[in-house]
Design a protein around this motif. Structure first.
Motif, mmCIF file in Angstrom:
data_model
loop_
_atom_site.group_PDB
_atom_site.id
_atom_site.type_symbol
_atom_site.label_atom_id
_atom_site.label_comp_id
_atom_site.label_asym_id
_atom_site.label_seq_id
_atom_site.Cartn_x
_atom_site.Cartn_y
_atom_site.Cartn_z
ATOM 1 N N ALA A 515 18.807 3.531 -10.171
ATOM 2 C CA ALA A 515 19.200 4.040 -11.494
ATOM 3 C C ALA A 515 19.524 5.532 -11.410
ATOM 4 O O ALA A 515 20.434 6.015 -12.099
ATOM 5 N N ARG A 518 22.979 5.815 -9.999
ATOM 6 C CA ARG A 518 24.012 5.479 -11.008
ATOM 7 C C ARG A 518 24.154 6.614 -12.028
ATOM 8 O O ARG A 518 25.252 6.912 -12.482
ATOM 9 N N ARG A 519 23.021 7.256 -12.373
ATOM 10 C CA ARG A 519 23.086 8.378 -13.316
ATOM 11 C C ARG A 519 23.915 9.523 -12.716
ATOM 12 O O ARG A 519 24.756 10.110 -13.373
ATOM 13 N N ASP A 522 27.552 8.637 -12.725
ATOM 14 C CA ASP A 522 28.083 8.739 -14.088
ATOM 15 C C ASP A 522 28.467 10.198 -14.380
ATOM 16 O O ASP A 522 29.534 10.493 -14.944
ATOM 17 N N ASN A 526 31.925 11.701 -15.758
ATOM 18 C CA ASN A 526 31.881 11.800 -17.221
ATOM 19 C C ASN A 526 31.200 13.059 -17.730
ATOM 20 O O ASN A 526 31.023 13.217 -18.945
ATOM 21 N N GLU A 543 34.965 3.194 -19.130
ATOM 22 C CA GLU A 543 34.614 4.368 -18.321
ATOM 23 C C GLU A 543 34.063 3.960 -16.952
ATOM 24 O O GLU A 543 33.408 2.927 -16.822
ATOM 25 N N VAL A 587 31.003 1.616 -16.886
ATOM 26 C CA VAL A 587 29.851 2.369 -16.424
ATOM 27 C C VAL A 587 28.536 1.808 -16.940
ATOM 28 O O VAL A 587 27.524 1.827 -16.235
ATOM 29 N N HIS A 588 28.515 1.275 -18.193
ATOM 30 C CA HIS A 588 27.255 0.793 -18.758
ATOM 31 C C HIS A 588 27.053 -0.713 -18.578
ATOM 32 O O HIS A 588 25.943 -1.202 -18.784
ATOM 33 N N GLN A 589 28.057 -1.451 -18.236
ATOM 34 C CA GLN A 589 27.938 -2.882 -17.929
ATOM 35 C C GLN A 589 28.798 -3.168 -16.699
ATOM 36 O O GLN A 589 29.843 -3.799 -16.799
#
Length: 639
Positions: A515, A518-519, A522, A526, A543, A587-589
């Motif tokens: 996680a 991934r952060r 991101d 972004n 995104e 990005v979120h799914q």
């Protein structure tokens, strides 16, 4: 008188004895003939009946239809078209040169084609049919048929030719077919390979699944006359067509990806479903036309392709190894967390890192100041990774890299995959005979030094981060089609290729650490200070999260650094940096992962990221992983 009578009686006796001898000889002769006839017609009747039939009946193998290769929505990527061809049987003509000359007056033959025919005639027995000319037009076929009496040994056959409707767009995935070599015929017991002109898979999926695609031979019994001319067909049993192969490719996305990278001199990109490992697009440029190999590539054309510095025959997504540059910081970050380094651990970056007598530089000359783990990913701070690589050590970094699919073949169902290189202490001793130096660990931490990865491996690494740590295996095989398919055969082949169905195993990594990765990715795309913010996808819901990479291929000297590092555009092409970018979206799914590598393309953020962005937008617009093959949007006719 008495004397005459006695003489007459003696003569009669002599005649009778001679008559008996003659009669006996005649009887013996007739008896022998009868016995011989009985032997031949009764005792040996079966043997001579078979010999007579063999002289009258020829058995011919019938080539089956080669299985089609389809995209995931059923669009043919490799198909078969009717092919009229002229063949020549040497034993049926007295003068080969004359026959070929007469044929060439009807259908032009190049000197290369004529030489090839003569070479094949010498290699094969006189009764073997040799292809003289393929792909005859209807008019050419008709001309030859009308003039057959003047062309002894020539006949017309109808079979099928392989057709690749998307040509170079799918060449590296599909490969091509070619006639089998003498060694291949000797090594393969399949009688199909003895058929003149029969072709087998030489590369790509055509090679991997060749035996399922080729099918099995049929046979035909032909009655011929004393000179071998066909009288009639007595029986015919069709062969079993090859299985149709449905791939994971979305040809619409493949076209887009291949065309998007076409402007680059040497570039490759892979798009993958992060949950199944299905390859949706696999683009490599420059490419080639597989039809050239079907026709029989000329030596000039082969020489041109083989000496091209941009290597059009190479599928760069699986065969070429590149230093991953800063995209490897994903692995280093993961290794650091697994080694106990907190995401809050920070390092001060003044623009360089001192290690003994060495001074290692950050890409940002003035430095990043204090950076945390996610900040280090966002800024791609080299100094941060020098520091944590030194703390973690090369062996732990290498172990983590292998968990994400680097340093070993991925198992994709294509021939010629490069394993890449993930070095550690044992590797250097075993390969180079030298011990590992601590400074090499720092260089490895930013994806330089001995590390080599393929674009497919980088895409797989990204997919495993995005899917939460499942060790998926990339694949192009989806299933066999309805026609000619065999479920058992498919299952066996899939198992052999390491493609067995079932959930991918969970990796032995902490999901909380993933996680954090991934952060950070991101933030790369972004956050306004991210290295790829200007290349972000600004379409709501689409995104992407990514990581830039720029890998050096030359050493920068102290003097050059003092006077100013030369820009890529001022360097010869082979000395320019490789541009890389990896990403996933949405990005979120997350569902799709991508890698882009531009060989000697310059900066990853400037050149590779825009390509990845455009392909990911198109991928999400098409959404091939979620779309039903029967949807209207998925249907596509062959061009």
């Amino acid at each position: 008188m008495a004397g005459n009578k006695q003489q007459a009686q003696n003569q009669a006796k002599i005649f009778s004895r001679r008559a008996m001898i003659l009669g006996g000889m005649q009887a013996t002769l007739v008896g022998s003939l009868i016995a011989r006839l009985y032997y031949l017609q009764v005792i040996e009747s079966e043997k001579y009946r078979l010999l007579a039939d063999e002289n009258r009946i020829n058995l011919r193998l019938l080539p089956p239809s080669r299985g089609l290769i389809l995209d995931r929505f059923g669009v043919p990527l490799a198909a078969n078209f009717p092919n009229y061809r002229a063949i020549l049987v040497a034993e049926q003509t007295k003068d080969l040169e004359q026959t070929l000359g007469d044929f060439a007056r009807l259908v032009p033959l190049t000197e290369r084609e004529r030489t090839k025919v003569m070479r094949e005639l010498k290699r094969n027995r006189a009764f073997t049919p040799i292809p003289v000319k393929e792909d005859l037009s209807w008019e050419q076929m008709s001309q030859v048929e009308l003039n057959l009496p003047e062309l002894p040994g020539i006949s017309i056959e109808e079979d099928q030719k392989r057709y690749y409707p998307f040509a170079g767009l799918t060449a590296h995935i599909l490969g091509y077919v070619q006639t089998a070599s003498e060694s291949e015929v000797a090594a393969d017991a399949d009688p199909l390979l003895t058929l003149p002109g029969f072709r087998i898979g030489r590369n790509g999926l055509e090679r991997t699944y060749d035996k399922s695609l080729r099918g099995s031979a049929g046979k035909s019994e032909i009655e011929v006359n004393s000179v071998g001319r066909i009288i009639r067909q007595l029986s015919r049993v069709e062969g079993k067509a090859g299985a149709d192969l449905v791939t994971t490719i979305d040809i619409g996305l493949q076209e887009f990806a291949q065309q998007r990278i076409a402007a680059e001199q040497s570039c490759s990109s892979v798009v993958m479903d992060i949950f199944t490992g299905e390859i949706l697009a696999m683009a490599s440029t420059p490419s080639f036309d597989p039809a050239s190999f079907y026709r029989g590539i000329s030596s000039d054309e082969w020489q041109m392709l083989n000496t091209d510095m941009f290597r059009p025959l190479t599928n760069k997504t699986i065969s070429d190894g590149y230093a991953p540059g800063s995209t490897f910081k994903i692995v280093t970050t993961m290794a650091a967390q697994e080694a106990g380094i907190s995401p809050n651990f920070s390092v001060f970056c003044p623009g360089f890192y001192t290690f003994g007598p060495m001074r290692l530089h950050c890409w940002k000359k003035e430095g990043h100041g204090h950076v945390s783990m996610t900040d280090a990913l966002k800024h791609s701070c080299d100094v941060y990774y020098y520091d944590i690589a030194k703390r973690v050590g090369i062996d732990a970094i290498a172990e983590m890299a292998r968990k994400f699919g680097l340093g070993k073949v991925t198992g994709i169902d294509l021939p010629g995959e490069n394993s890449g290189v993930i070095p550690d202490q044992a590797w250097k001793i075993g390969t180079l005979g030298e011990k590992w130096y601590p400074g090499e660990t720092l260089v490895a931490g930013i994806g330089q030094g001995f590390i080599q990865t393929t674009p497919l491996q980088l895409c797989l690494m990204t997919a495993r981060v995005a899917n939460g740590g499942y060790a998926i295996t990339p694949r192009l095989f989806k299933r066999y089609g309805a026609s000619g398919g065999a479920a058992a055969e498919a299952g066996e082949l899939a198992a052999n290729a390491g493609l067995a169905e079932g959930a991918a195993p969970k990796m032995d990594v902490n999901p909380n650490h993933l996680a954090i990765i991934r952060r950070g990715m991101d933030l790369v795309t972004n956050d306004q200070r991210g290295t790829a913010y200007r290349r972000r996808i600004d379409i709501p819901g689409m995104e992407m999260a990514g990581k830039t990479g720029t890998s050096q291929v030359r050493r920068i000297t102290m003097s050059e650094r003092a006077t100013g590092v030369r820009k890529n555009e001022d360097l010869p092409w082979p000395q320019r940096d490789h541009a890389l970018f990896v990403a996933y979206a949405p990005v979120h799914q997350p569902r799709y992962a991508i890698s882009v590598v531009i060989e000697h393309g310059g900066g990853g953020s400037t050149f590779a990221a825009p390509i990845a962005r455009d392909i990911l937008i198109e991928c999400q617009r098409r959404d091939p992983a979620r779309r039903n093959p029967n949807d209207e949007g998925g249907r596509r006719e062959m061009p």
